[in-house]
Design a protein around this motif. Structure first.
Motif, PDB file in Angstrom:
ATOM      1  N   HIS A 240     -15.851   5.397  10.533  1.00  0.00           N
ATOM      2  CA  HIS A 240     -16.080   6.788  10.153  1.00  0.00           C
ATOM      3  C   HIS A 240     -16.881   7.558  11.199  1.00  0.00           C
ATOM      4  O   HIS A 240     -16.892   8.789  11.190  1.00  0.00           O
ATOM      5  CB  HIS A 240     -16.788   6.858   8.802  1.00  0.00           C
ATOM      6  N   GLY A 241     -17.554   6.859  12.088  1.00  0.00           N
ATOM      7  CA  GLY A 241     -18.323   7.526  13.133  1.00  0.00           C
ATOM      8  C   GLY A 241     -17.506   7.862  14.367  1.00  0.00           C
ATOM      9  O   GLY A 241     -18.041   8.434  15.316  1.00  0.00           O
ATOM     10  N   ILE A 242     -16.219   7.548  14.367  1.00  0.00           N
ATOM     11  CA  ILE A 242     -15.358   7.819  15.521  1.00  0.00           C
ATOM     12  C   ILE A 242     -14.792   9.230  15.407  1.00  0.00           C
ATOM     13  O   ILE A 242     -14.276   9.630  14.368  1.00  0.00           O
ATOM     14  CB  ILE A 242     -14.218   6.792  15.608  1.00  0.00           C
TER      15      ILE A 242
ATOM     16  N   ARG B   8     -11.678   1.849  21.900  1.00  0.00           N
ATOM     17  CA  ARG B   8     -10.801   2.541  22.823  1.00  0.00           C
ATOM     18  C   ARG B   8      -9.498   2.894  22.118  1.00  0.00           C
ATOM     19  O   ARG B   8      -9.103   2.235  21.150  1.00  0.00           O
ATOM     20  CB  ARG B   8     -10.478   1.675  24.051  1.00  0.00           C
ATOM     21  N   LEU B   9      -8.850   3.938  22.621  1.00  0.00           N
ATOM     22  CA  LEU B   9      -7.517   4.279  22.154  1.00  0.00           C
ATOM     23  C   LEU B   9      -6.496   3.646  23.089  1.00  0.00           C
ATOM     24  O   LEU B   9      -6.589   3.765  24.312  1.00  0.00           O
ATOM     25  CB  LEU B   9      -7.323   5.801  22.141  1.00  0.00           C
TER      26      LEU B   9
ATOM     27  N   LEU C 203     -24.013  11.620  19.667  1.00  0.00           N
ATOM     28  CA  LEU C 203     -22.615  11.473  20.059  1.00  0.00           C
ATOM     29  C   LEU C 203     -22.526  10.854  21.451  1.00  0.00           C
ATOM     30  O   LEU C 203     -23.143  11.329  22.395  1.00  0.00           O
ATOM     31  CB  LEU C 203     -21.928  12.845  20.053  1.00  0.00           C
ATOM     32  N   THR C 204     -21.747   9.787  21.561  1.00  0.00           N
ATOM     33  CA  THR C 204     -21.539   9.102  22.830  1.00  0.00           C
ATOM     34  C   THR C 204     -20.064   9.126  23.175  1.00  0.00           C
ATOM     35  O   THR C 204     -19.227   8.776  22.334  1.00  0.00           O
ATOM     36  CB  THR C 204     -22.022   7.642  22.746  1.00  0.00           C
TER      37      THR C 204
ATOM     38  N   PHE D  18     -15.144   9.889  20.904  1.00  0.00           N
ATOM     39  CA  PHE D  18     -16.597   9.798  20.795  1.00  0.00           C
ATOM     40  C   PHE D  18     -16.975   8.877  19.638  1.00  0.00           C
ATOM     41  O   PHE D  18     -16.167   8.627  18.741  1.00  0.00           O
ATOM     42  CB  PHE D  18     -17.220  11.182  20.527  1.00  0.00           C
ATOM     43  N   GLU D  19     -18.221   8.443  19.678  1.00  0.00           N
ATOM     44  CA  GLU D  19     -18.778   7.712  18.540  1.00  0.00           C
ATOM     45  C   GLU D  19     -20.111   8.326  18.152  1.00  0.00           C
ATOM     46  O   GLU D  19     -20.950   8.606  19.023  1.00  0.00           O
ATOM     47  CB  GLU D  19     -18.956   6.231  18.848  1.00  0.00           C
ATOM     48  N   PHE D  20     -20.291   8.557  16.853  1.00  0.00           N
ATOM     49  CA  PHE D  20     -21.532   9.108  16.321  1.00  0.00           C
ATOM     50  C   PHE D  20     -22.423   7.949  15.899  1.00  0.00           C
ATOM     51  O   PHE D  20     -22.052   7.132  15.052  1.00  0.00           O
ATOM     52  CB  PHE D  20     -21.223  10.001  15.124  1.00  0.00           C
TER      53      PHE D  20
END
Length: 442
Positions: A31-33, A123-124, A73-74, A61-63
């Motif tokens: 959920h943080g993505i 990663r996507l 956010l990274t 990003f990741e929260f």
């Protein structure tokens, strides 16, 4: 007593190219993505009449919740692509993982899987792609999985020639099922009814909202509404309430509908800007997020309209820190339980892009006009210091009164704006009234 509703900016990211789509991953535990898509129109090289080139970039990003001085956010990944017109995550995991769909300016639907990288992050990875609109732009997409049903995974896509396409996804491959001419001009938006996925809705620049029954074939729409006076560019089926549909248009109106009677909307709410995107909250059936192009982002409370009370939906909160076209917006399923931080005495200095790894981090600061303290009006909107608070005129209709003892949920949202190429992550704290709480499903 003033309505308890506050918005707080958490981070601002410069996307470099014009940002037009943001989507939080709905699949646990990711959920943080957050995915963000961009669109840049460049003049063609060479001859004067060369066609323009549409380029884009897909960000991941990741929260992460860290210390108060750490940006949450990274950036995990950036992929240079054709221009991105729309992004949507599949609501359910496929083959054990989350899948992101992208509508591209090349007329393609592209799918990516979210996987773990060797470094331990996400990663996507490309899954598959299919051209649905040769020499046209794919403008929107929607998944049939809005009510978490994974038995029949399909996508619907609209394009710049007014066509709508339906595709199935099985064993990692997209298969076109049908395509038809739905609108005279651009078909800005297409969407499933999440309650009956044989029903598809579309909206176009011909100012028409249409419904289609895939069982009967697309030769004739089940209805055609001309209630919107300008192009229809946003449609979202309510995943919590059967038959309920929200639509938005360049005419600056948000309409709520009961799909059993498309002659007259349940509610009509003027929001002061073209409604490019509408998003029902993932768990609260009455909350609707609107990206209003020339008039910022607003959260509408739709309980009265959905219960037959009529009237426009009141605005609970507005986020006004963007300085360009409000295009992309989405709710995260993350919840921040701790109370909102106090406004800082002074804004933190901006970091250079080099120092922040490509991000422009601005905490409690507008990307184009700095201010030392964040002030709010009664609606929870930011007012830069030294500027008089504009009058807040929520949409007509009684807003629920707060209850001091009620639980105050905190939501995380993301929004993006076009010409200033900015992505914002922000939080909204509010106190619903007790009657509203009691009406929620268990």
């Amino acid at each position: 007593m003033a309505w308890k509703s506050k918005t707080r900016n958490l981070q601002v990211v410069d996307t470099e190219l014009s940002a037009d789509a943001v989507e939080w991953c709905p699949v646990a535990p990711s959920h943080g993505i957050l995915a963000c898509g961009t669109y840049q129109l460049q003049k063609g090289a060479g001859e004067e009449d060369a066609p323009p080139i549409r380029t884009g970039r897909l960000y991941l990003f990741e929260f992460r919740r860290g210390g108060s001085l750490s940006p949450p956010l990274t950036e995990l990944q950036r992929i240079d692509t054709a221009a991105v017109l729309d992004l949507k995550w599949c609501h359910v995991p496929l083959s054990g993982g989350a899948v992101l769909g992208m509508a591209a300016a090349t007329g393609e639907l592209q799918l990516y899987t979210l996987s773990d990288s060797q470094e331990g992050g996400h990663r996507l990875e490309p899954l598959c792609s299919v051209e649905v609109a040769a020499e046209r732009l794919a403008l929107s997409l929607d998944w049939s999985t809005g009510r978490m049903d994974r038995s029949d995974v399909r996508l619907v896509c609209s394009d710049s020639a007014g066509c709508v396409s339906v595709l199935s996804l099985a064993e990692g491959a997209l298969t076109p099922l049908s395509q038809w001419k739905a609108h005279d001009f651009e078909a800005w938006i297409s969407a499933f009814s999440y309650w009956d996925t044989q029903l598809v809705y579309s909206g176009g620049d011909d100012c028409k909202l249409k419904g289609w029954d895939l069982r009967a074939g697309p030769s004739c729409p089940t209805f055609t509404s001309k209630r919107h006076s300008m192009g229809v560019c946003s449609i979202h089926s309510n995943p919590h309430r059967e038959h309920i549909l929200a639509t938005g248009s360049y005419d600056e109106q948000v309409l709520l509908w009961d799909g059993r009677n498309m002659r007259h909307p349940l509610s009509e709410s003027p929001v002061g800007g073209g409604v490019w995107r509408l998003k029902w909250h993932p768990t609260d059936q009455h909350l609707l997020l609107a990206a209003c192009m020339h008039n910022d982002f607003h959260i509408l409370h739709c309980q009265q309209a959905l219960e037959g009370g009529g009237g426009a939906c009141p605005v609970l909160a507005s986020y006004i820190l963007h300085n360009s076209l409000a295009y992309g917006a989405d709710w995260s399923r993350l919840s921040l339980e701790e109370p909102a931080p106090c406004s800082p005495v002074a804004a933190e200095p901006k970091e250079s892009l080099a120092e922040s790894g490509g991000h422009l981090r601005i905490q409690y600061e507008s990307p184009t006009a700095s201010f030392d303290t964040s002030l709010e009006d009664d609606a929870g909107r930011y007012i830069p210091e030294g500027i008089a608070a504009p009058p807040f005129t929520p949409t007509a209709g009684p807003a629920p009164m707060p209850n001091e003892d009620a639980h105050s949920p905190t939501y995380v949202l993301a929004s993006c704006s076009f010409y200033d190429h900015m992505l914002h992550v922000w939080r909204w704290d509010w106190t619903p009234d007790q009657a509203q709480l009691e009406s929620q499903p268990c």
